[in-house]
Design an enzyme around this catalytic site. Structure first.
Site, PDB file in Angstrom:
ATOM      1  CG  HIS A  69      -1.778  -1.175   1.395  1.00 22.50           C
ATOM      2  ND1 HIS A  69      -3.099  -1.153   1.034  1.00 22.50           N
ATOM      3  CD2 HIS A  69      -1.539  -2.430   1.851  1.00 22.50           C
ATOM      4  CE1 HIS A  69      -3.650  -2.346   1.267  1.00 22.50           C
ATOM      5  NE2 HIS A  69      -2.717  -3.138   1.764  1.00 22.50           N
ATOM      6  CG  HIS A 128      -8.836  -8.320   3.193  1.00 21.97           C
ATOM      7  ND1 HIS A 128      -7.877  -7.500   3.735  1.00 21.97           N
ATOM      8  CD2 HIS A 128      -9.557  -8.803   4.242  1.00 21.97           C
ATOM      9  CE1 HIS A 128      -8.024  -7.485   5.067  1.00 21.97           C
ATOM     10  NE2 HIS A 128      -9.044  -8.268   5.393  1.00 21.97           N
ATOM     11  CG  ASP A 134      -1.113  -6.364   3.962  1.00 22.90           C
ATOM     12  OD1 ASP A 134      -1.346  -5.361   3.260  1.00 22.90           O
ATOM     13  OD2 ASP A 134      -1.912  -6.795   4.813  1.00 22.90           O
ATOM     14  NE  ARG A 136      -1.079   3.352   4.003  1.00 22.79           N
ATOM     15  CZ  ARG A 136      -1.926   2.365   4.286  1.00 22.79           C
ATOM     16  NH1 ARG A 136      -2.908   2.061   3.458  1.00 22.79           N
ATOM     17  NH2 ARG A 136      -1.809   1.692   5.405  1.00 22.79           N
ATOM     18  CG  ASN A 173      -6.444   0.069   0.922  1.00 20.07           C
ATOM     19  OD1 ASN A 173      -5.447   0.022   0.211  1.00 20.07           O
ATOM     20  ND2 ASN A 173      -6.399  -0.207   2.210  1.00 20.07           N
ATOM     21  CG  HIS A 225      -1.414   3.048   9.394  1.00 15.84           C
ATOM     22  ND1 HIS A 225      -2.372   3.667   8.636  1.00 15.84           N
ATOM     23  CD2 HIS A 225      -1.694   1.720   9.319  1.00 15.84           C
ATOM     24  CE1 HIS A 225      -3.204   2.777   8.130  1.00 15.84           C
ATOM     25  NE2 HIS A 225      -2.812   1.569   8.522  1.00 15.84           N
TER      26      HIS A 225
HETATM   27  O1  DOR Z   1      -4.457  -4.078   8.504  1.00 16.98           O
HETATM   28  C1  DOR Z   1      -4.688  -3.746   7.364  1.00 16.98           C
HETATM   29  N1  DOR Z   1      -4.299  -2.549   6.907  1.00 16.98           N
HETATM   30  N2  DOR Z   1      -5.339  -4.573   6.572  1.00 16.98           N
HETATM   31  C2  DOR Z   1      -5.754  -4.206   5.347  1.00 16.98           C
HETATM   32  O2  DOR Z   1      -6.322  -5.009   4.648  1.00 16.98           O
HETATM   33  C3  DOR Z   1      -5.550  -2.826   4.872  1.00 16.98           C
HETATM   34  C4  DOR Z   1      -4.359  -2.258   5.509  1.00 16.98           C
HETATM   35  C5  DOR Z   1      -4.188  -0.787   5.273  1.00 16.98           C
HETATM   36  O3  DOR Z   1      -4.337  -0.371   4.117  1.00 16.98           O
HETATM   37  O4  DOR Z   1      -3.826  -0.083   6.208  1.00 16.98           O
HETATM   38 ZN    ZN Z   2      -3.273  -5.104   2.262  1.00 14.50          ZN
END
Ligand code: DOR
Ligand code: ZN
Length: 446
Positions: A58, A179, A303, A60, A90, A307
């Site tokens: 991700h 997912h 994955d 971001r 996402n 953050h």
């Molecule tokens: O813990 C998670 N964080 N699971 C996910 O599927 C999305 C991800 C996120 O984008 O922070």
């Molecule tokens: Zn993910």
């Protein structure tokens, strides 16, 4: 004459390690020989492996660039030996139609290594076949998680997949990452790792995989369209051995993450360890290792879900789920190869060759004609993971203090991106991986 020659111990698939030279011309592997001549030569001390392929990250962008962006995220990937990443939809806005996909492709041009981009499976995608054609693959959020778009309705999901595959050959053969967590967000207000794991349980993961598997089978019987043959079904971040078994029973591939292999609910991580699906008990974690070592798992993907530390280090219920890991993925697992817990060929399969094949990209092996993506790891090079030394914008790691082996040299399509462990690559060096098998990508001779 080659543009670049990399000399040392080369790992060749199904042959093992041979001493020699990899000759690189125009970004491809041109020859593998005892002796080769080139404009430049790099003599390596470690073992020369194919560059890593991380099919679940991700980055971001757009919308959350205080956490990461395509440049910082791909620099981190490079420094961990990964030369191709696949980004998830996402973001804000989500990547769920042609406009948002094209905008993300433009933003991702700053990447330091190669990149793919997933579109989200929603009803919208049914009227956006072009988006599915142009994307690297499709991500199906079955259930709820951080910023996810999608839905936990197996019948709807499978019917949209069957529809788009039926509309266009170019949608077929793509990676479809799921997912799989049944539910509606219950468990997101848990107060501890243990409670989070209990509420977003293994059973919910297994039930989701079962529901999808049964629906695919039923739809296949009714319509004679086997979506499991049209797409490369991949169950993302499988957190337990039981889920691995269920996924395999339905003919699906499985992906596991380093955090589900190295971290568990017994560790004092608090909200920093919050992730979906959750970390499990030590027993589940060890069971997952067993599945990995026995060859029942297809891929290790990070994955990488960064953050910031400030965002994570708050009361458990409010903390966002997700852990960074793109830079530590290969280093942590390669250390297990050194320790004798995983053999080298299996390592290469999990982090590079299998994911490259699932994507249908000409990577994942040191073989003539494939992209010259290499990562050189020395068994002697053991260090401890330190958040402050990593390259992700988020600035921390859940693996602080873990032993790891970072690569000395990393090469992406013939360009040196890491030298002596330092990033020396270029912003914008990365190229888009379309993942269209109908266009012949990945079908070049190995
Ligand atoms: O813990 C998670 N964080 N699971 C996910 O599927 C999305 C991800 C996120 O984008 O922070
Ligand atoms: Zn993910």
């Amino acid at each position: 004459m080659n543009d670049l020659v990399v000399e040392g111990k080369i790992f060749l698939w199904s042959r093992g390690i041979v001493e020699g030279c990899v000759g690189i011309k125009n970004g491809r592997i041109a020859e593998i020989k005892k002796v080769a001549r080139g404009e430049e030569k790099i003599r390596c001390r470690g073992v020369i492996l194919p560059g890593g392929v991380d099919i679940h990250v991700h980055m971001r962008e757009p919308g959350m660039t205080h956490k990461e962006d395509f440049y910082t995220g791909t620099v981190a990937a490079a420094c961990g030996g990964t030369t191709a990443v696949v980004d998830m939809p996402n973001t804000f806005p989500p990547t769920d139609d042609l406009d948002s996909l094209r905008e993300k492709k433009r933003l991702a041009e700053k990447s330091a290594v190669d990149y793919g981009i997933m579109v989200a499976l929603t009803e919208k995608l049914g009227s956006q076949v072009r988006a599915a054609e142009e994307a690297t693959g499709i991500k199906w959020y079955y259930g709820t998680t951080t910023g996810a778009v999608g839905w936990g309705d197996a019948k709807k999901g499978v019917s949209v997949l069957a529809y788009i595959a039926g509309q266009s050959d170019r949608c077929q053969g793509k990676l479809l990452t799921v997912h799989a967590e049944k539910g509606d967000g219950t468990g997101d207000n848990a107060r501890s790792l243990e409670e989070h794991s209990r509420m977003r349980s293994v059973e919910r993961e297994v039930e989701a995989v079962e529901a999808i598997g049964n629906t695919v089978k039923k739809a296949g019987e009714e319509t004679k369209r086997d979506v499991n043959e049209w797409f490369v079904f991949n169950i993302a971040h499988v957190s337990s051995p039981m889920t691995v078994e269920t996924a395999r029973k339905h003919g699906f591939r499985t992906e596991v993450t380093p955090h589900h292999l190295f971290l568990d609910t017994g560790m004092a991580l608090g909200p920093l360890g919050k992730v979906n699906p959750p970390l499990r008990s030590k027993a589940e974690r060890m069971g997952l290792w067993k599945k990995l070592v026995s060859g029942e798992v297809d891929v290790v993907a990070s994955d990488h879900a960064p953050h910031t530390f400030e965002e994570k280090n708050i009361d458990f219920p409010e903390a966002p789920a997700g852990l960074p890991g793109v830079e530590t993925r290969m280093p942590l697992i390669f250390y297990e190869v050194k320790r004798g817990n995983l053999d080298l060929e299996m390592f290469v399969g999990l982090v590079s060759r299998n994911p490259a094949k699932m994507l249908g990209v000409p990577k994942g092996e040191i073989a003539i004609g494939l992209d010259a993506d290499l990562a050189v790891f020395s068994f002697q090079n053991v260090s401890r993971v330190m958040g402050e030394k990593l390259h992700s914008k988020c600035g921390w790691t859940p693996f602080e203090g873990f032993n790891a082996i970072f690569p000395d040299t990393v090469i992406c399509r013939g360009g040196v991106v890491v030298r002596d462990g330092e990033f020396v690559g270029e912003r914008g060096w990365g190229k888009y991986l379309g993942g269209n098998k109908a266009d012949g990508v990945g079908e070049r001779e190995h």
